[in-house]
Write an enzyme that holds these catalytic residues in place. Structure first.
Site, PDB file in Angstrom:
ATOM      1  N   GLY A 273      13.300   1.092 -27.187  1.00 20.98           N
ATOM      2  CA  GLY A 273      12.220   1.729 -26.445  1.00 20.98           C
ATOM      3  C   GLY A 273      12.501   3.060 -25.802  1.00 20.98           C
ATOM      4  O   GLY A 273      11.570   3.720 -25.332  1.00 20.98           O
ATOM      5  N   GLU A 307      18.646  -2.392 -28.619  1.00 21.07           N
ATOM      6  CA  GLU A 307      17.980  -2.308 -29.927  1.00 21.07           C
ATOM      7  C   GLU A 307      17.268  -0.969 -30.108  1.00 21.07           C
ATOM      8  O   GLU A 307      16.065  -0.922 -30.367  1.00 21.07           O
ATOM      9  CB  GLU A 307      16.952  -3.438 -30.057  1.00 21.07           C
ATOM     10  CG  GLU A 307      17.517  -4.842 -29.881  1.00 21.07           C
ATOM     11  CD  GLU A 307      16.422  -5.917 -29.851  1.00 21.07           C
ATOM     12  OE1 GLU A 307      15.218  -5.582 -29.916  1.00 21.07           O
ATOM     13  OE2 GLU A 307      16.777  -7.101 -29.751  1.00 21.07           O
ATOM     14  N   PRO A 308      17.967   0.139 -29.987  1.00 22.02           N
ATOM     15  CA  PRO A 308      17.286   1.429 -30.132  1.00 22.02           C
ATOM     16  C   PRO A 308      16.940   1.721 -31.594  1.00 22.02           C
ATOM     17  O   PRO A 308      17.714   1.402 -32.493  1.00 22.02           O
ATOM     18  CB  PRO A 308      18.335   2.434 -29.631  1.00 22.02           C
ATOM     19  CG  PRO A 308      19.644   1.791 -29.960  1.00 22.02           C
ATOM     20  CD  PRO A 308      19.431   0.312 -29.775  1.00 22.02           C
ATOM     21  N   GLY A 309      15.783   2.300 -31.796  1.00 30.09           N
ATOM     22  CA  GLY A 309      15.390   2.734 -33.140  1.00 30.09           C
ATOM     23  C   GLY A 309      15.126   4.224 -33.113  1.00 30.09           C
ATOM     24  O   GLY A 309      15.913   5.037 -33.584  1.00 30.09           O
ATOM     25  N   ARG A 310      14.011   4.582 -32.458  1.00 31.40           N
ATOM     26  CA  ARG A 310      13.576   5.979 -32.400  1.00 31.40           C
ATOM     27  C   ARG A 310      14.652   6.917 -31.838  1.00 31.40           C
ATOM     28  O   ARG A 310      14.857   8.012 -32.356  1.00 31.40           O
ATOM     29  CB  ARG A 310      12.342   6.050 -31.498  1.00 31.40           C
ATOM     30  CG  ARG A 310      11.626   7.378 -31.515  1.00 31.40           C
ATOM     31  CD  ARG A 310      10.596   7.425 -30.398  1.00 31.40           C
ATOM     32  NE  ARG A 310       9.763   6.267 -30.315  1.00 31.40           N
ATOM     33  CZ  ARG A 310       8.589   6.118 -30.930  1.00 31.40           C
ATOM     34  NH1 ARG A 310       8.108   7.094 -31.666  1.00 31.40           N
ATOM     35  NH2 ARG A 310       7.897   5.008 -30.787  1.00 31.40           N
ATOM     36  N   ARG A 346       1.949   8.433 -38.283  1.00 35.22           N
ATOM     37  CA  ARG A 346       1.910   8.507 -36.814  1.00 35.22           C
ATOM     38  C   ARG A 346       0.772   9.366 -36.260  1.00 35.22           C
ATOM     39  O   ARG A 346       0.093   8.946 -35.332  1.00 35.22           O
ATOM     40  CB  ARG A 346       3.264   8.969 -36.256  1.00 35.22           C
ATOM     41  CG  ARG A 346       4.438   8.093 -36.709  1.00 35.22           C
ATOM     42  CD  ARG A 346       5.729   8.370 -35.945  1.00 35.22           C
ATOM     43  NE  ARG A 346       5.628   7.921 -34.581  1.00 35.22           N
ATOM     44  CZ  ARG A 346       5.440   8.710 -33.553  1.00 35.22           C
ATOM     45  NH1 ARG A 346       5.371  10.015 -33.723  1.00 35.22           N
ATOM     46  NH2 ARG A 346       5.325   8.198 -32.350  1.00 35.22           N
ATOM     47  N   TYR A 350      -1.651   7.102 -34.066  1.00 36.89           N
ATOM     48  CA  TYR A 350      -1.476   7.194 -32.611  1.00 36.89           C
ATOM     49  C   TYR A 350      -1.896   8.540 -32.042  1.00 36.89           C
ATOM     50  O   TYR A 350      -1.623   8.823 -30.876  1.00 36.89           O
ATOM     51  CB  TYR A 350      -0.002   6.998 -32.223  1.00 36.89           C
ATOM     52  CG  TYR A 350       0.719   5.877 -32.886  1.00 36.89           C
ATOM     53  CD1 TYR A 350       0.430   4.541 -32.574  1.00 36.89           C
ATOM     54  CD2 TYR A 350       1.716   6.134 -33.821  1.00 36.89           C
ATOM     55  CE1 TYR A 350       1.128   3.513 -33.173  1.00 36.89           C
ATOM     56  CE2 TYR A 350       2.418   5.099 -34.422  1.00 36.89           C
ATOM     57  CZ  TYR A 350       2.117   3.794 -34.098  1.00 36.89           C
ATOM     58  OH  TYR A 350       2.819   2.788 -34.697  1.00 36.89           O
ATOM     59  N   CYS A 375      -8.364  10.923 -48.823  1.00 33.03           N
ATOM     60  CA  CYS A 375      -9.810  11.014 -48.579  1.00 33.03           C
ATOM     61  C   CYS A 375     -10.225  10.310 -47.289  1.00 33.03           C
ATOM     62  O   CYS A 375     -10.901   9.278 -47.319  1.00 33.03           O
ATOM     63  CB  CYS A 375     -10.552  10.437 -49.767  1.00 33.03           C
ATOM     64  SG  CYS A 375     -10.090  11.306 -51.253  1.00 33.03           S
ATOM     65  N   TYR A 403      10.073   5.938 -37.907  1.00 35.89           N
ATOM     66  CA  TYR A 403       8.692   5.505 -38.149  1.00 35.89           C
ATOM     67  C   TYR A 403       7.942   6.508 -39.036  1.00 35.89           C
ATOM     68  O   TYR A 403       6.738   6.713 -38.877  1.00 35.89           O
ATOM     69  CB  TYR A 403       7.957   5.253 -36.823  1.00 35.89           C
ATOM     70  CG  TYR A 403       8.699   4.266 -35.945  1.00 35.89           C
ATOM     71  CD1 TYR A 403       8.788   2.921 -36.310  1.00 35.89           C
ATOM     72  CD2 TYR A 403       9.356   4.676 -34.777  1.00 35.89           C
ATOM     73  CE1 TYR A 403       9.498   2.016 -35.529  1.00 35.89           C
ATOM     74  CE2 TYR A 403      10.062   3.779 -33.998  1.00 35.89           C
ATOM     75  CZ  TYR A 403      10.133   2.453 -34.378  1.00 35.89           C
ATOM     76  OH  TYR A 403      10.831   1.552 -33.617  1.00 35.89           O
TER      77      TYR A 403
END
Ligand code: LLP
Length: 447
Positions: A273, A307-310, A346, A350, A375, A403
């Site tokens: 996060g 648990e880092p991803g970004r 993304r 978002y 389209c 992502y």
């Protein structure tokens, strides 16, 4: 709510002093303090030492480009920040599950946070250590549980009472013991985009805090489970420390109550996060994040899982695309590029902001909507960016390492992009562009 930001070229590598990026920041006026993997040299944007135009020529566009140095640095920075205590960085595979990325992190010693049997298969194929794998997610199937048990993973992050019962049954059948950690929902507001807030009561994730104690008591009596830890994941792209600290405090409170009943936890998993800068956000530095968590943990003999991803992959990648058409209209100007929402979802999903840089620096220009060929009017990559463009120009959609590819699809029967990992002066193709025949390979006409 906005989710974004961008790396800014370092002073010494600056291109034209006049040129500005699409956020209006002059190239080369700011230092980020971190390895800047994508920088202008002689007016041309490079990935490490490789000109992006060369990558486009060789591998075509759209194409994701990653920097090995940036990935390595971000993983090491994270790991080093926690060096003072027992910890394990479990990279969240969903952020970018490309084998070359996983393999690179596995070589650095990373653990992995997975949410499907597919991600487990990728981690194993990439040489990841199953003993460093934690399995999260609200909907684990019995088959996925069997797969993870036979791989001997470190821990299951269990998200409901039913899942706990199913895991006990599956483990019994397999003649195995499953290590479990309950993912509690601490009901802490992460103050992020509602689609990626996960630690509030109204979210589908985790076990209500008030129910956790009872469930631990149940878990203790299950013969094929061992209670290993407690965890949470309250949301993604957090830009403040306070929600992490509150969530950790809640979990430590629970750990103390369990301890009083003779249930000792060996780890606490704070989830992922930590946010990054896409545009003008100022997320906490990893060192401050580590300090804040360590301050709460004190000298407890408990291992910290992260648990880092970004935060590991985001800045390490960009999406390279070519301008197909320019449409200059009365209301708006459109730059139709060859990447689309199927490649980078993304912005559409978002309203996320990604910086858009011209591969060849140029000043001035007009205000463009950067859109793809799909389209849908929601198919945009960026709104209102001032760029001097000609058809055929290359653009880089920045901060797309997390992502991006992992959320791509074949919508509009568009083959998924190629991926290239740059290492110094070398560019390695790590995923070929999909062929149309592959897109249709599993389909058959009616008899
Ligand atoms: N652990 C769990 C259990 C998660 O669900 C997630 C992300 C992470 C770790 C990693 O979070 P990170 O460190 O990357 O923030 N597609 C969205 C992000 C969705 C995140 C879902 N869970 C986006 O593009 O912003």
């Amino acid at each position: 709510m906005r989710l974004q930001g961008s790396p800014v070229p370092a002073e010494d590598e600056a291109g034209s002093a006049e040129a500005r990026n699409s956020a209006g920041i002059p190239f080369g006026r700011k230092k980020t303090g971190r390895v800047n993997p994508f920088d202008y040299r002689n007016n041309e944007l490079h990935a490490e030492s490789v000109p992006l135009s060369r990558i486009a020529e060789r591998y075509g566009t759209p194409c994701y480009v990653y920097s090995r140095a940036a990935l390595t640095e971000s993983w090491r920075a994270f790991d080093d920040a926690f060096a003072g205590r027992d910890h394990l960085v479990c990279y969240a595979v969903k952020a970018n599950s490309t084998l070359a990325v996983l393999n690179l992190l596995a070589r650095l010693g990373s653990g992995f946070d997975i949410v499907s049997g597919g991600e487990l298969a990728r981690v194993l194929a990439a040489g990841g250590d199953p003993r460093k794998v934690v399995f999260s997610g609200v909907g684990k199937s019995a088959g996925e549980m069997r797969q993870a048990l036979s791989a001997d993973i470190l821990c299951f992050n269990v998200e409901s009472e039913s899942e706990l019962a199913r895991l006990e049954a599956v483990a019994a059948q397999a003649g195995k013991t499953a290590a479990v950690s309950l993912r509690v929902n601490p009901d802490v507001d992460p103050r992020t985009h509602p689609y990626i807030a996960t630690g509030l009561k109204q979210n589908k994730f985790g076990i209500a805090y008030e129910d956790a104690l009872d469930l631990y008591r149940r878990a203790r009596t299950m013969r094929h489970l061992t209670v290993a830890g407690v965890g949470c994941h309250i949301g993604s792209q957090l830009t403040e420390l306070a929600p992490f600290v509150s969530a950790l405090d809640r979990m430590l409170g629970l750990a103390d109550r369990l301890q009083a009943e003779g249930i000792t936890l060996t780890h606490v998993d704070i989830g992922g996060g930590l946010g990054i800068r896409y545009r003008d956000e100022s997320p906490p530095a990893v060192a401050d994040y580590a300090r804040a968590l360590a301050g709460r943990l004190g000298n407890r003999a408990v291992k910290l899982l992260l648990e880092p991803g970004r935060a590991l992959a985001g800045h390490a990648g960009l999406l390279l695309t070519r301008v197909e058409y320019l449409k200059h209209g009365r209301e708006r100007n459109f730059a139709v590029v060859d990447a689309a929402m199927n490649d980078l979802l993304r912005p559409a999903l978002y309203d996320a902001w990604h910086d858009v840089l011209p591969v060849v620096a140029a000043s001035g220009g007009r205000v463009y909507e950067i859109v793809g060929p799909v389209c849908e009017s929601g198919d945009f990559l960026a709104h209102a960016r001032t760029l001097a463009l000609r058809e055929g120009d290359l653009l880089a959609i920045m901060t797309a390492g997390a992502y991006g590819m992992s959320m791509s699809s074949n919508y509009n029967t568009r083959p998924r992009a190629a991926e290239v990992m740059v290492d110094g002066a070398q560019a390695h193709l790590v995923r070929e562009r999909e062929a149309l025949s592959e897109l249709m390979a599993r389909e058959m006409p009616l008899p």
